[in-house]
Design a protein around this motif. Structure first.
Motif, PDB file in Angstrom:
ATOM      1  N   PHE A 181       0.839  -1.190   0.000  1.00 11.45           N
ATOM      2  CA  PHE A 181       0.000   0.000   0.000  1.00 11.45           C
ATOM      3  C   PHE A 181       0.877   1.244   0.000  1.00 11.45           C
ATOM      4  CE2 PHE A 181      -3.160  -2.854   2.276  1.00 11.45           C
ATOM      5  CZ  PHE A 181      -3.788  -3.174   1.090  1.00 11.45           C
ATOM      6  N   THR A 202      -6.259   0.306  -5.818  1.00 13.96           N
ATOM      7  CA  THR A 202      -6.959  -0.425  -4.775  1.00 13.96           C
ATOM      8  C   THR A 202      -7.994  -1.386  -5.349  1.00 13.96           C
ATOM      9  OG1 THR A 202      -8.409   1.463  -4.580  1.00 13.96           O
ATOM     10  CG2 THR A 202      -6.651   1.285  -2.958  1.00 13.96           C
ATOM     11  N   ASN A 243      -9.807  -5.768  -9.120  1.00 16.06           N
ATOM     12  CA  ASN A 243     -10.623  -6.401 -10.163  1.00 16.06           C
ATOM     13  C   ASN A 243     -10.765  -5.535 -11.403  1.00 16.06           C
ATOM     14  OD1 ASN A 243     -11.886  -9.173  -9.483  1.00 16.06           O
ATOM     15  ND2 ASN A 243     -11.868  -8.077  -7.548  1.00 16.06           N
ATOM     16  N   TYR A 295      -4.244  -8.560   4.305  1.00 16.52           N
ATOM     17  CA  TYR A 295      -5.563  -8.303   3.709  1.00 16.52           C
ATOM     18  C   TYR A 295      -6.679  -8.788   4.630  1.00 16.52           C
ATOM     19  CZ  TYR A 295      -3.422  -6.842  -0.632  1.00 16.52           C
ATOM     20  OH  TYR A 295      -2.704  -6.153  -1.568  1.00 16.52           O
ATOM     21  N   LEU A 310      -7.120  -6.256   7.239  1.00 18.70           N
ATOM     22  CA  LEU A 310      -7.836  -5.078   6.750  1.00 18.70           C
ATOM     23  C   LEU A 310      -9.336  -5.320   6.658  1.00 18.70           C
ATOM     24  CD1 LEU A 310      -5.315  -4.031   3.983  1.00 18.70           C
ATOM     25  CD2 LEU A 310      -6.027  -2.599   5.892  1.00 18.70           C
ATOM     26  N   LYS A 362      -7.118 -18.052  -1.477  1.00 12.83           N
ATOM     27  CA  LYS A 362      -6.588 -16.867  -0.815  1.00 12.83           C
ATOM     28  C   LYS A 362      -7.330 -16.508   0.451  1.00 12.83           C
ATOM     29  CE  LYS A 362      -5.576 -15.370  -5.045  1.00 12.83           C
ATOM     30  NZ  LYS A 362      -6.715 -14.957  -5.745  1.00 12.83           N
ATOM     31  N   ALA A 366     -14.181 -11.548  -3.976  1.00 16.78           N
ATOM     32  CA  ALA A 366     -13.763 -10.541  -2.999  1.00 16.78           C
ATOM     33  C   ALA A 366     -14.971 -10.006  -2.236  1.00 16.78           C
ATOM     34  CB  ALA A 366     -13.056  -9.400  -3.727  1.00 16.78           C
ATOM     35  N   ASN A 373     -14.527  -3.655  -3.375  1.00 19.80           N
ATOM     36  CA  ASN A 373     -13.501  -3.278  -4.353  1.00 19.80           C
ATOM     37  C   ASN A 373     -12.377  -2.417  -3.792  1.00 19.80           C
ATOM     38  OD1 ASN A 373     -14.864  -0.893  -4.041  1.00 19.80           O
ATOM     39  ND2 ASN A 373     -14.874  -0.367  -6.219  1.00 19.80           N
ATOM     40  N   ASN A 374     -12.228  -2.380  -2.465  1.00 20.31           N
ATOM     41  CA  ASN A 374     -11.099  -1.631  -1.921  1.00 20.31           C
ATOM     42  C   ASN A 374     -10.578  -2.256  -0.624  1.00 20.31           C
ATOM     43  OD1 ASN A 374      -9.262   0.242  -0.878  1.00 20.31           O
ATOM     44  ND2 ASN A 374     -10.304   1.942  -1.909  1.00 20.31           N
ATOM     45  N   PRO A 375      -9.606  -3.168  -0.765  1.00 14.96           N
ATOM     46  CA  PRO A 375      -9.073  -3.799   0.439  1.00 14.96           C
ATOM     47  C   PRO A 375      -8.444  -2.784   1.391  1.00 14.96           C
ATOM     48  CG  PRO A 375      -8.276  -4.930  -1.531  1.00 14.96           C
ATOM     49  CD  PRO A 375      -8.984  -3.686  -1.986  1.00 14.96           C
ATOM     50  N   ARG A 376      -7.793  -1.781   0.838  1.00 17.97           N
ATOM     51  CA  ARG A 376      -7.000  -0.903   1.684  1.00 17.97           C
ATOM     52  C   ARG A 376      -7.848  -0.060   2.615  1.00 17.97           C
ATOM     53  NH1 ARG A 376      -3.745   2.943  -1.627  1.00 17.97           N
ATOM     54  NH2 ARG A 376      -4.638   4.739  -0.623  1.00 17.97           N
ATOM     55  N   TYR A 411     -19.431  -6.345  -3.394  1.00 19.13           N
ATOM     56  CA  TYR A 411     -19.802  -7.583  -4.095  1.00 19.13           C
ATOM     57  C   TYR A 411     -20.633  -8.523  -3.224  1.00 19.13           C
ATOM     58  CZ  TYR A 411     -15.910  -6.005  -7.074  1.00 19.13           C
ATOM     59  OH  TYR A 411     -15.077  -5.277  -7.875  1.00 19.13           O
ATOM     60  N   THR A 436     -15.739 -12.571  -8.758  1.00 21.58           N
ATOM     61  CA  THR A 436     -14.658 -11.591  -8.855  1.00 21.58           C
ATOM     62  C   THR A 436     -13.386 -12.307  -8.409  1.00 21.58           C
ATOM     63  OG1 THR A 436     -15.002 -10.839  -6.592  1.00 21.58           O
ATOM     64  CG2 THR A 436     -16.142  -9.608  -8.328  1.00 21.58           C
ATOM     65  N   LYS A 437     -12.269 -11.624  -8.565  1.00 23.56           N
ATOM     66  CA  LYS A 437     -11.027 -12.232  -8.092  1.00 23.56           C
ATOM     67  C   LYS A 437     -10.770 -11.807  -6.654  1.00 23.56           C
ATOM     68  CE  LYS A 437      -9.205 -13.381 -12.475  1.00 23.56           C
ATOM     69  NZ  LYS A 437      -8.252 -13.232 -13.561  1.00 23.56           N
ATOM     70  N   ALA A 438     -10.590 -12.793  -5.803  1.00 25.05           N
ATOM     71  CA  ALA A 438     -10.301 -12.501  -4.403  1.00 25.05           C
ATOM     72  C   ALA A 438      -8.833 -12.106  -4.301  1.00 25.05           C
ATOM     73  CB  ALA A 438     -10.565 -13.725  -3.543  1.00 25.05           C
ATOM     74  N   ILE A 439      -8.580 -10.958  -3.717  1.00 25.23           N
ATOM     75  CA  ILE A 439      -7.207 -10.490  -3.571  1.00 25.23           C
ATOM     76  C   ILE A 439      -6.770 -10.718  -2.146  1.00 25.23           C
ATOM     77  CG2 ILE A 439      -5.705  -8.466  -3.731  1.00 25.23           C
ATOM     78  CD1 ILE A 439      -6.923  -9.491  -6.391  1.00 25.23           C
ATOM     79  N   GLY A 440      -5.598 -11.257  -1.985  1.00 23.91           N
ATOM     80  CA  GLY A 440      -5.109 -11.476  -0.633  1.00 23.91           C
ATOM     81  C   GLY A 440      -3.882 -12.349  -0.642  1.00 23.91           C
TER      82      GLY A 440
END
Lengths: 170, 211
Positions: free
Chosen positions: A92, A119, A122, B74, B77, B144, B165, B168-171, B180, B199-203
């Motif tokens: 980040f 951020t 997707n 993640y 968060l 993930k 996910a 749309n904003n992990p941060r 979602y 969707t694609k899971a980010i982590g």
């Protein structure tokens, strides 16, 4: 007595100057540019660019850090042959100074360094490669002259990166 | 004769090793469930020592199954957002069931004791279950943390309605503007089709047992 103290001061000044100089040059060699996806995409799609090995990593990703020396070694070995290694940190942006820059300095990273300040993953992840699930480490190798690219979502074991690179440029 | 025997032994050993490595190889992300599939149920140990299964929730309409863990940045968060999902949807019929599938040998911060500590200190309102064998993560195709599966009860079946996910904003939770999981659950509650089903899971990647 006076002369020797002057000499001492001169030596001290020179030493300080050298240390500072060396420090400054390493800092500038390891600057981390913060970019967004559009800028990264320009780098990926730029015409007649060198062959680019783009590695996605983060300071919190242990397997990424484990394989980083392979990228540095690849760059050292092939940089004279129209190739460059680009390390894209997925940290980040608020960790730019305390994590990413510190890490780059500690490891004296020589490759080009970016931090991808996005951020909404997707919104861009499929544009880098549709098969990318979003996990890191991940690596994209691009040869824009031949319109060729290859994507890896994995950690390169010792020696694997160079083999993959050599296979790609064959 | 001795030589032939030793060659056979080597070949057999290699064959055995190949079999073993295949048997323990983690499933790739191509495997696991797709939207519309029937998900397997499970019975896993919660941080309170009791075992929890979707079957225990007689009046639930479905579940928000979240593969998460203690250690991934993640997951940290999303911790409070996962709790918020449970507070918002448990009463409406979609409770959160959180599952930690990380191998504590590979990632000691994800041991059962550490899970208990975190659930206590963060006052989790949802069960936090340990997938000791990693079989549930494998059969779901979770790769993930966090990785969400919204399941809808259809009779005795658990149908997969959404995978991916949370938003749309992990941060930054407050900067997220596409939700979602909430959108999927809201649609299910209204009896409408889920718009974004994958969707694609980010982590962080799930830490699999080393074969």
């Amino acid at each position: 007595m006076k002369v020797s103290s002057l000499n001492y001061q001169k030596t001290l000044a020179l030493t300080l100057f050298l240390i500072l100089g060396a420090k400054l040059s390493t800092v500038s060699a390891q600057k981390v540019e913060v970019i967004q996806f559009d800028q990264l995409n320009t780098i990926i799609t730029e015409k007649d660019a060198p062959i680019r090995v783009i590695n996605f990593w983060a300071t919190w990703c242990a397997p990424c850090i484990k394989e980083l020396p392979q990228f540095e070694a690849l760059y050292e070995k092939y940089k004279s042959q129209n190739m460059e290694v680009i390390l894209v940190s997925m940290d980040f942006v608020e960790n730019l100074d305390d994590k990413v820059k510190k890490f780059a300095l500690k490891k004296s990273l020589k490759s080009k360094l970016y931090l991808l300040n996005e951020t909404d993953y997707n919104s861009f992840i499929d544009k880098i490669d549709p098969t990318w699930s979003g996990a890191i480490p991940a690596t994209l190798i691009v040869d824009s002259r031949k319109n060729k690219r290859i994507f890896f979502e994995k950690e390169f074991k010792e020696g694997e990166l160079e083999n993959s690179y050599l296979n790609f440029i064959k | 004769m001795k030589k032939i025997l030793s060659i056979i032994t080597i070949e057999l050993t290699m064959l055995f090793m190949i079999m073993v490595s295949t048997a323990f190889a983690p499933k790739s992300s191509d495997e696991g469930y797709k939207v519309g599939d029937t998900a397997t149920s499970f019975k896993l140990k919660n941080v309170d020592g009791k075992f929890v299964s979707p079957a225990d929730y007689k009046s639930a309409k479905g579940f928000i199954v979240v593969f998460t863990c203690n250690t991934c940045p993640y997951s940290k968060l999303y911790e409070s957002r996962i709790d918020a999902l449970n507070l918002k949807y448990a009463d409406k019929g979609y409770p959160v069931l959180a599952i930690n599938s990380n191998d504590p040998v590979v990632q000691p911060g994800d041991s059962y004791d550490e899970m208990v500590k975190l659930a206590k200190s963060s006052k989790y309102s949802f069960p936090y279950l340990q997938d000791t064998s990693q079989e549930i993560a494998k059969s779901y195709g979770a790769t993930k943390t966090p990785h969400v599966y919204v399941l809808e009860k259809q009779g005795a079946d658990l149908k997969v309605a959404y995978i991916g996910a949370i938003d749309n904003n992990p941060r930054e939770a407050k900067s997220a503007d596409v939700f979602y999981v909430e959108d999927a659950v809201n649609s299910l509650l209204e009896g409408k089709p889920v718009k974004t089903t994958t969707t694609k899971a980010i982590g962080c990647t799930i830490k699999w047992k080393q074969a």
